[in-house]
Design a protein around this motif. Structure first.
Motif, PDB file in Angstrom:
ATOM      1  N   VAL A 129       0.846  -1.187   0.000  1.00 25.42           N
ATOM      2  CA  VAL A 129       0.000   0.000   0.000  1.00 25.42           C
ATOM      3  C   VAL A 129       0.888   1.245   0.000  1.00 25.42           C
ATOM      4  N   GLY A 130       0.866   1.952  -1.100  1.00 26.61           N
ATOM      5  CA  GLY A 130       1.581   3.214  -1.219  1.00 26.61           C
ATOM      6  C   GLY A 130       0.596   4.369  -1.293  1.00 26.61           C
ATOM      7  N   PRO A 131       1.073   5.563  -1.570  1.00 29.99           N
ATOM      8  CA  PRO A 131       0.212   6.745  -1.569  1.00 29.99           C
ATOM      9  C   PRO A 131      -1.003   6.657  -2.487  1.00 29.99           C
ATOM     10  N   ASP A 132      -0.822   6.128  -3.699  1.00 33.01           N
ATOM     11  CA  ASP A 132      -1.943   6.054  -4.643  1.00 33.01           C
ATOM     12  C   ASP A 132      -3.065   5.174  -4.102  1.00 33.01           C
ATOM     13  N   ARG A 133      -2.684   4.055  -3.495  1.00 34.22           N
ATOM     14  CA  ARG A 133      -3.712   3.150  -2.962  1.00 34.22           C
ATOM     15  C   ARG A 133      -4.407   3.749  -1.744  1.00 34.22           C
ATOM     16  N   VAL A 134      -3.667   4.483  -0.926  1.00 34.20           N
ATOM     17  CA  VAL A 134      -4.287   5.163   0.212  1.00 34.20           C
ATOM     18  C   VAL A 134      -5.343   6.137  -0.301  1.00 34.20           C
ATOM     19  N   ARG A 135      -4.985   6.941  -1.294  1.00 33.01           N
ATOM     20  CA  ARG A 135      -5.932   7.928  -1.825  1.00 33.01           C
ATOM     21  C   ARG A 135      -7.140   7.272  -2.484  1.00 33.01           C
ATOM     22  N   GLU A 136      -6.901   6.173  -3.153  1.00 40.91           N
ATOM     23  CA  GLU A 136      -7.994   5.511  -3.871  1.00 40.91           C
ATOM     24  C   GLU A 136      -8.964   4.782  -2.940  1.00 40.91           C
ATOM     25  N   HIS A 137      -8.438   4.187  -1.850  1.00 41.08           N
ATOM     26  CA  HIS A 137      -9.265   3.253  -1.089  1.00 41.08           C
ATOM     27  C   HIS A 137      -9.605   3.665   0.347  1.00 41.08           C
ATOM     28  N   PHE A 138      -8.862   4.574   0.948  1.00 34.33           N
ATOM     29  CA  PHE A 138      -9.060   4.866   2.369  1.00 34.33           C
ATOM     30  C   PHE A 138      -9.833   6.161   2.562  1.00 34.33           C
ATOM     31  N   ARG A 139     -10.751   6.158   3.510  1.00 29.25           N
ATOM     32  CA  ARG A 139     -11.528   7.335   3.903  1.00 29.25           C
ATOM     33  C   ARG A 139     -11.516   7.390   5.430  1.00 29.25           C
ATOM     34  N   LEU A 140     -10.724   8.306   5.971  1.00 26.18           N
ATOM     35  CA  LEU A 140     -10.550   8.410   7.425  1.00 26.18           C
ATOM     36  C   LEU A 140     -10.872   9.836   7.888  1.00 26.18           C
ATOM     37  N   PRO A 141     -12.077  10.300   7.658  1.00 24.45           N
ATOM     38  CA  PRO A 141     -12.374  11.712   7.931  1.00 24.45           C
ATOM     39  C   PRO A 141     -12.182  12.084   9.397  1.00 24.45           C
ATOM     40  N   GLY A 142     -11.240  12.991   9.637  1.00 28.41           N
ATOM     41  CA  GLY A 142     -11.026  13.509  10.980  1.00 28.41           C
ATOM     42  C   GLY A 142     -10.265  12.613  11.926  1.00 28.41           C
ATOM     43  N   SER A 143      -9.884  11.440  11.504  1.00 29.78           N
ATOM     44  CA  SER A 143      -9.171  10.526  12.398  1.00 29.78           C
ATOM     45  C   SER A 143      -7.686  10.863  12.452  1.00 29.78           C
ATOM     46  N   VAL A 144      -7.071  10.523  13.582  1.00 27.68           N
ATOM     47  CA  VAL A 144      -5.621  10.570  13.708  1.00 27.68           C
ATOM     48  C   VAL A 144      -5.130   9.148  13.470  1.00 27.68           C
ATOM     49  N   THR A 145      -4.317   8.953  12.456  1.00 28.79           N
ATOM     50  CA  THR A 145      -3.799   7.629  12.121  1.00 28.79           C
ATOM     51  C   THR A 145      -2.354   7.533  12.585  1.00 28.79           C
ATOM     52  N   ILE A 146      -2.050   6.442  13.276  1.00 34.59           N
ATOM     53  CA  ILE A 146      -0.702   6.176  13.766  1.00 34.59           C
ATOM     54  C   ILE A 146      -0.237   4.881  13.115  1.00 34.59           C
ATOM     55  N   ALA A 147       0.866   4.946  12.368  1.00 36.61           N
ATOM     56  CA  ALA A 147       1.434   3.751  11.738  1.00 36.61           C
ATOM     57  C   ALA A 147       2.709   3.362  12.465  1.00 36.61           C
ATOM     58  N   THR A 148       2.941   2.067  12.600  1.00 40.29           N
ATOM     59  CA  THR A 148       4.120   1.586  13.330  1.00 40.29           C
ATOM     60  C   THR A 148       5.233   1.103  12.416  1.00 40.29           C
ATOM     61  N   GLY A 149       4.972   0.918  11.130  1.00 41.75           N
ATOM     62  CA  GLY A 149       5.935   0.299  10.230  1.00 41.75           C
ATOM     63  C   GLY A 149       7.091   1.199   9.840  1.00 41.75           C
ATOM     64  N   CYS A 150       8.219   0.586   9.558  1.00 45.11           N
ATOM     65  CA  CYS A 150       9.403   1.320   9.102  1.00 45.11           C
ATOM     66  C   CYS A 150       9.077   2.130   7.857  1.00 45.11           C
ATOM     67  N   ASP A 151       9.590   3.336   7.816  1.00 46.49           N
ATOM     68  CA  ASP A 151       9.466   4.215   6.655  1.00 46.49           C
ATOM     69  C   ASP A 151       8.027   4.564   6.273  1.00 46.49           C
ATOM     70  N   THR A 152       7.078   4.339   7.155  1.00 51.00           N
ATOM     71  CA  THR A 152       5.700   4.744   6.859  1.00 51.00           C
ATOM     72  C   THR A 152       5.506   6.236   7.103  1.00 51.00           C
ATOM     73  N   GLY A 153       6.546   6.898   7.610  1.00 46.98           N
ATOM     74  CA  GLY A 153       6.516   8.343   7.748  1.00 46.98           C
ATOM     75  C   GLY A 153       7.049   9.047   6.510  1.00 46.98           C
ATOM     76  N   ASP A 154       7.254   8.316   5.427  1.00 44.46           N
ATOM     77  CA  ASP A 154       7.685   8.910   4.174  1.00 44.46           C
ATOM     78  C   ASP A 154       6.717  10.032   3.791  1.00 44.46           C
ATOM     79  N   PRO A 155       7.223  11.206   3.404  1.00 44.89           N
ATOM     80  CA  PRO A 155       6.342  12.345   3.125  1.00 44.89           C
ATOM     81  C   PRO A 155       5.234  12.071   2.107  1.00 44.89           C
ATOM     82  N   ALA A 156       5.498  11.286   1.072  1.00 45.45           N
ATOM     83  CA  ALA A 156       4.463  11.014   0.067  1.00 45.45           C
ATOM     84  C   ALA A 156       3.330  10.178   0.656  1.00 45.45           C
ATOM     85  N   LEU A 157       3.671   9.168   1.464  1.00 48.44           N
ATOM     86  CA  LEU A 157       2.633   8.360   2.100  1.00 48.44           C
ATOM     87  C   LEU A 157       1.880   9.192   3.134  1.00 48.44           C
TER      88      LEU A 157
END
Length: 199
Positions: A110-138
């Motif tokens: 799951v990269g940026p394009d898939r996040v934009r296409e499939h995820f809808r998280l209105p107003g939520s704070v999302t915390i990811a634990t995986g390595c390099d998931t803080g990449d600016p594009a993602l």
């Protein structure tokens, strides 16, 4: 003892969202904990519940499960924790068998394009634990939905367990997400990888 007596006593205690639970609420907030193969997700669940958080634990085995959890068809909690592995700005997904793969909304990571296409998280704070998931594009893709907290780098494994627990400790103590991340980053160099992204 009356309700007024209890409120008076609670007011003398150190301020914390846990006081709301002590006063009778079942939880002070809710988290959708999405287990995308991060082996520490169940430990995170136990820890978050200690802080008075209602945890909706969702084990994701296929891309369509991830879309069902984060696609907006069902209500999303104020906080989403993605217990996952990551690499080079992508959330890693396990391969599915070819027979199942042809029925998925996508296959692979799951990269940026898939996040934009499939995820809808209105107003939520999302915390990811995986390595390099803080990449600016993602991170930018997640920002279309709300705030995003993730490591920019590859923290060692148990740092990925400690970081969300530390953040929720700080939130429980009535700090904002920005204050919580600032305190987490000050802890040590490993935890300084976590970044708060917001618009």
């Amino acid at each position: 003892m009356t309700h007024a007596d209890e409120e008076e006593w609670l007011a003398t205690q150190r301020p914390s969202r846990v006081r709301e639970v002590q006063a009778g609420r079942l939880a002070w907030t809710e988290v959708d904990l999405i287990d995308v193969g991060g082996e520490f997700a169940r430990s995170l669940r136990d820890g978050l519940e200690v802080f008075g958080v209602r945890v909706n634990y969702l084990r994701v085995g296929q891309p369509r499960h991830l879309v069902a959890a984060l696609g907006g068809a069902a209500p999303i909690a104020p906080y989403v924790v993605l217990a996952c592995h990551g690499d080079e700005g992508r959330i890693l997904m396990e391969d599915v068998a070819d027979d199942l793969g042809r029925f998925q909304p996508f296959t692979g990571d799951v990269g940026p394009d898939r996040v934009r296409e499939h995820f809808r998280l209105p107003g939520s704070v999302t915390i990811a634990t995986g390595c390099d998931t803080g990449d600016p594009a993602l991170a930018d893709a997640f920002l279309d939905a709300g705030a995003y907290i993730a490591p920019l780098g590859a923290p060692f494994g148990y740092a990925s367990v400690f970081a969300p627990l530390f953040l929720f400790y700080e939130l429980t103590e009535r700090r904002t997400p920005a204050e919580a991340v600032e305190r987490l980053r000050a802890h040590d160099d490993e935890l300084a990888m976590w970044q708060l992204y917001r618009r």
